[in-house]
Design a protein around this motif. Structure first.
Motif, short mmCIF file in Angstrom:
data_model
loop_
_atom_site.label_atom_id
_atom_site.label_comp_id
_atom_site.label_asym_id
_atom_site.label_seq_id
_atom_site.Cartn_x
_atom_site.Cartn_y
_atom_site.Cartn_z
N ASP A 67 0.82 -1.22 0.00
CA ASP A 67 0.00 0.00 0.00
C ASP A 67 0.85 1.27 0.00
OD1 ASP A 67 -2.80 -0.96 0.14
OD2 ASP A 67 -2.11 -1.92 1.97
N TRP A 68 2.16 1.12 -0.10
CA TRP A 68 3.06 2.27 -0.25
C TRP A 68 3.55 2.25 -1.70
CZ3 TRP A 68 3.73 6.66 1.99
CH2 TRP A 68 4.90 7.39 1.83
N ILE A 69 2.81 2.92 -2.57
CA ILE A 69 3.00 2.77 -4.01
C ILE A 69 3.87 3.89 -4.57
CG2 ILE A 69 0.82 1.53 -4.32
CD1 ILE A 69 -0.47 4.10 -5.22
N GLU A 70 4.43 3.59 -5.71
CA GLU A 70 5.31 4.54 -6.41
C GLU A 70 4.52 5.21 -7.52
OE1 GLU A 70 8.81 3.78 -9.47
OE2 GLU A 70 9.45 3.35 -7.41
N VAL A 71 4.54 6.54 -7.57
CA VAL A 71 3.82 7.31 -8.60
C VAL A 71 4.78 8.30 -9.24
CG1 VAL A 71 1.58 7.06 -7.47
CG2 VAL A 71 3.05 8.98 -6.88
N HIS A 72 4.37 8.79 -10.41
CA HIS A 72 5.15 9.79 -11.15
C HIS A 72 4.31 11.05 -11.28
CE1 HIS A 72 8.13 6.74 -12.29
NE2 HIS A 72 7.09 5.94 -12.53
N ASP A 73 4.89 12.17 -10.88
CA ASP A 73 4.15 13.43 -10.97
C ASP A 73 4.26 14.02 -12.36
OD1 ASP A 73 6.73 14.27 -11.06
OD2 ASP A 73 6.76 15.18 -9.06
N GLU A 74 3.75 15.24 -12.51
CA GLU A 74 3.72 15.89 -13.84
C GLU A 74 5.12 16.17 -14.37
OE1 GLU A 74 1.41 19.34 -13.25
OE2 GLU A 74 -0.50 18.26 -12.98
N THR A 75 6.06 16.40 -13.48
CA THR A 75 7.43 16.70 -13.93
C THR A 75 8.23 15.44 -14.22
OG1 THR A 75 8.19 16.77 -11.64
CG2 THR A 75 7.41 18.84 -12.60
N GLN B 137 9.07 13.18 -11.98
CA GLN B 137 9.80 12.72 -10.81
C GLN B 137 9.02 11.61 -10.10
OE1 GLN B 137 10.59 16.14 -8.38
NE2 GLN B 137 12.16 16.96 -9.77
N THR B 138 9.76 10.74 -9.47
CA THR B 138 9.15 9.59 -8.79
C THR B 138 9.01 9.89 -7.30
OG1 THR B 138 10.19 8.07 -10.36
CG2 THR B 138 9.37 7.12 -8.30
N ARG B 139 7.84 9.59 -6.78
CA ARG B 139 7.61 9.74 -5.35
C ARG B 139 6.69 8.61 -4.88
NH1 ARG B 139 2.66 12.19 -4.23
NH2 ARG B 139 1.55 12.96 -6.08
N HIS B 140 6.53 8.50 -3.57
CA HIS B 140 5.70 7.45 -2.99
C HIS B 140 4.54 8.06 -2.23
CE1 HIS B 140 9.43 5.25 -3.76
NE2 HIS B 140 8.69 4.14 -3.74
N GLN B 141 3.45 7.34 -2.19
CA GLN B 141 2.28 7.77 -1.46
C GLN B 141 1.43 6.56 -1.08
OE1 GLN B 141 0.19 10.26 -4.29
NE2 GLN B 141 -0.98 8.53 -5.11
N LEU B 142 0.46 6.78 -0.21
CA LEU B 142 -0.43 5.70 0.21
C LEU B 142 -1.36 5.31 -0.93
CD1 LEU B 142 -1.43 6.84 3.81
CD2 LEU B 142 0.25 5.13 3.17
N SER B 143 -1.76 4.06 -0.95
CA SER B 143 -2.68 3.58 -1.98
C SER B 143 -4.08 4.13 -1.74
CB SER B 143 -2.70 2.05 -1.97
OG SER B 143 -3.23 1.58 -0.74
N VAL B 144 -4.94 3.94 -2.73
CA VAL B 144 -6.33 4.41 -2.63
C VAL B 144 -7.03 3.73 -1.47
CG1 VAL B 144 -8.51 4.58 -3.86
CG2 VAL B 144 -6.37 4.88 -5.10
N ARG B 145 -6.71 2.48 -1.23
CA ARG B 145 -7.35 1.73 -0.15
C ARG B 145 -7.10 2.37 1.20
NH1 ARG B 145 -6.41 -3.26 3.05
NH2 ARG B 145 -4.18 -3.11 2.62
N MET B 146 -5.93 3.02 1.35
CA MET B 146 -5.57 3.62 2.63
C MET B 146 -6.02 5.07 2.78
SD MET B 146 -4.18 1.41 4.52
CE MET B 146 -3.58 -0.27 4.35
N THR B 147 -6.43 5.69 1.68
CA THR B 147 -6.78 7.11 1.72
C THR B 147 -8.26 7.36 1.52
OG1 THR B 147 -6.22 7.26 -0.65
CG2 THR B 147 -4.50 7.83 0.94
#
Length: 422
Positions: free
Chosen positions: A173-181, A183-193
């Motif tokens: 549930d700690w997933i890796e996402v890519h923003d508009e620029t 860059q790679t960052r991590h955030q909580l999954s939809v299930r946790m938010t």
């Protein structure tokens, strides 16, 4: 074979699971008693050490800095930062807290999972199904272990937040996402938010409590008493349901042991696998269904009979002095495939192959034929003749049997003719 160690294995019978759970209760009780003795010894050592230094410290006094203490208690942030970490097991690799990059993330000491047998798991599932997903009691049943782990994590990592907990407890549930620029960052999954998420609610309710001061999730004393009461209050039909499968399994294991000692496991491996498969299916029958064990008993008896048939055939073939086990096995496999029948080939007529076993068996069989009473059956069957039907002659099936026993001959027959009623 005894009871396997560890938590109840739901792949085994219910009686074995109950005994495993009883062993777990005994082990937990012994562990608690050992820990209690160690704590008592530590307290006694501390008291003896304090008694020795009591006289030296009687004349020493220390003033308390009241303004500093008041300022600390009045500031929530400083109060949180002043909490001493407790119950740390080890570091989580080189991971650090998200809000405190200078502080490592620690794995806490947690309570062991609650051991349960198959019937207890089924009862919990039925209760949760009746209560429904929105029930508070249903949520509490699911979250007892989660609450304990969150409290232990908060005690070991006072400055952590739920994102840190998820990184350790549920990495998926700690997933890796890519923003508009890009860059790679991590955030909580939809299930946790999602709104009303159970994990968020439990995290807000959890307090920093190390495992040493938590209430035990598994009360070994009460569970052991319940288990003993369960075993003592079974009636005869329930005792039969608990023990019939282990008894049958023991019988199959005994057969496997006999075959292994005789080194003929390969001859009966298919039958053994089928027996174990049928036994497994029988053990998974619903509790309210009456077990039909007679077919399985017949199969076990048949397998035992075939094994001792092999031992007799082995002795008849002169093993081990006059024949090898490979020869005996090969001949007995033919007997199994052709329903207790085999072909004894004369060595003079054999085109190829080793017929030494035939040389051993043939004299014995000839001697038995001449000395022992042997019965032979001759059967003649005749179906309706198609040509006779074309000529208008309707004959039914004909049957004749001749039984020859020594000098006696018995005949019996059944002769029918089709009759047309007008």
């Amino acid at each position: 074979m005894g009871v396997a160690p560890g938590y109840p294995d739901t792949r085994t019978c219910l009686l074995h699971q109950k005994l495993q759970l009883l062993n777990v209760c005994v082990e937990r009780r012994l562990q608690h008693e050992l820990i209690g003795k160690r704590k008592k010894q530590q307290i006694q050592q501390q008291q003896s050490a304090s008694d020795e230094t009591e006289d030296e410290d009687e004349s020493e006094f220390f003033d308390c800095d009241e303004p500093a203490s008041r300022s600390t208690s009045s500031s929530p942030l400083k109060a949180v930062l002043s909490i001493k970490p407790e119950g740390r097991l080890k570091r989580l690799a080189n991971e650090r807290l998200l809000d405190e990059p200078d502080e490592y993330l620690y794995i806490p000491e947690t309570q062991e999972p609650v051991p349960k047998t198959e019937d207890q798991l089924q009862d919990d599932a039925e209760v949760m199904l009746k209560l429904g997903p929105g029930s508070g009691l249903s949520t509490q049943m699911m979250c007892n272990s989660l609450m304990s782990d969150m409290e232990a994590f908060k005690a070991a990592n006072p400055r952590a937040k739920i994102d840190d907990f998820i990184r350790w407890y549920s990495p998926k549930d700690w997933i890796e996402v890519h923003d508009e620029t890009g860059q790679t960052r991590h955030q909580l999954s939809v299930r946790m938010t999602t709104e009303g998420n159970t994990w968020q609610k439990v995290w807000q309710q959890a307090q920093p409590v190390p495992v040493s001061r938590q209430r035990r999730l598994f009360d070994d004393t009460n569970e052991a008493l319940k288990l003993l009461h369960y075993l003592e209050t079974r009636n005869m039909s329930e005792i039969y349901a608990l023990t019939i499968v282990p008894i049958l399994h023991t019988a199959v294991l005994k057969l496997i042991d006999l075959q292994s000692n005789a080194r003929v496991t390969d001859l009966f491996s298919t039958h053994i696998e089928q027996l174990l498969s049928d036994l497994c299916r029988l053990s998974r029958a619903p509790a309210d269904e009456q077990l039909n064990v007679q077919p399985l008993l017949d199969d076990i008896a048949e397998l035992e009979r075939r094994f001792y048939q092999y031992k007799c055939f082995e002795r008849l073939a002169g093993y081990p002095k006059r024949s090898s086990q490979a020869q005996v096995k090969q001949q007995f496999e033919e007997i199994l495939k052709h329903e207790n029948c085999c072909t004894i080939v004369n060595k003079k007529q054999a085109a190829a192959g080793d017929s030494s076993l035939c040389d051993i068996l043939s004299p014995k069989l000839e001697q038995d034929i001449s000395n022992c009473l042997i019965s032979k059956d001759y059967i003649i069957r005749l179906d309706a003749d198609a040509q006779a039907k074309e000529k208008g002659q309707n004959y039914g099936p004909q049957f004749m049997r001749a039984i020859v026993t020594g000098d006696k001959l018995r005949l019996c027959g059944a002769f029918t003719e089709s009759t047309t009623f007008v």
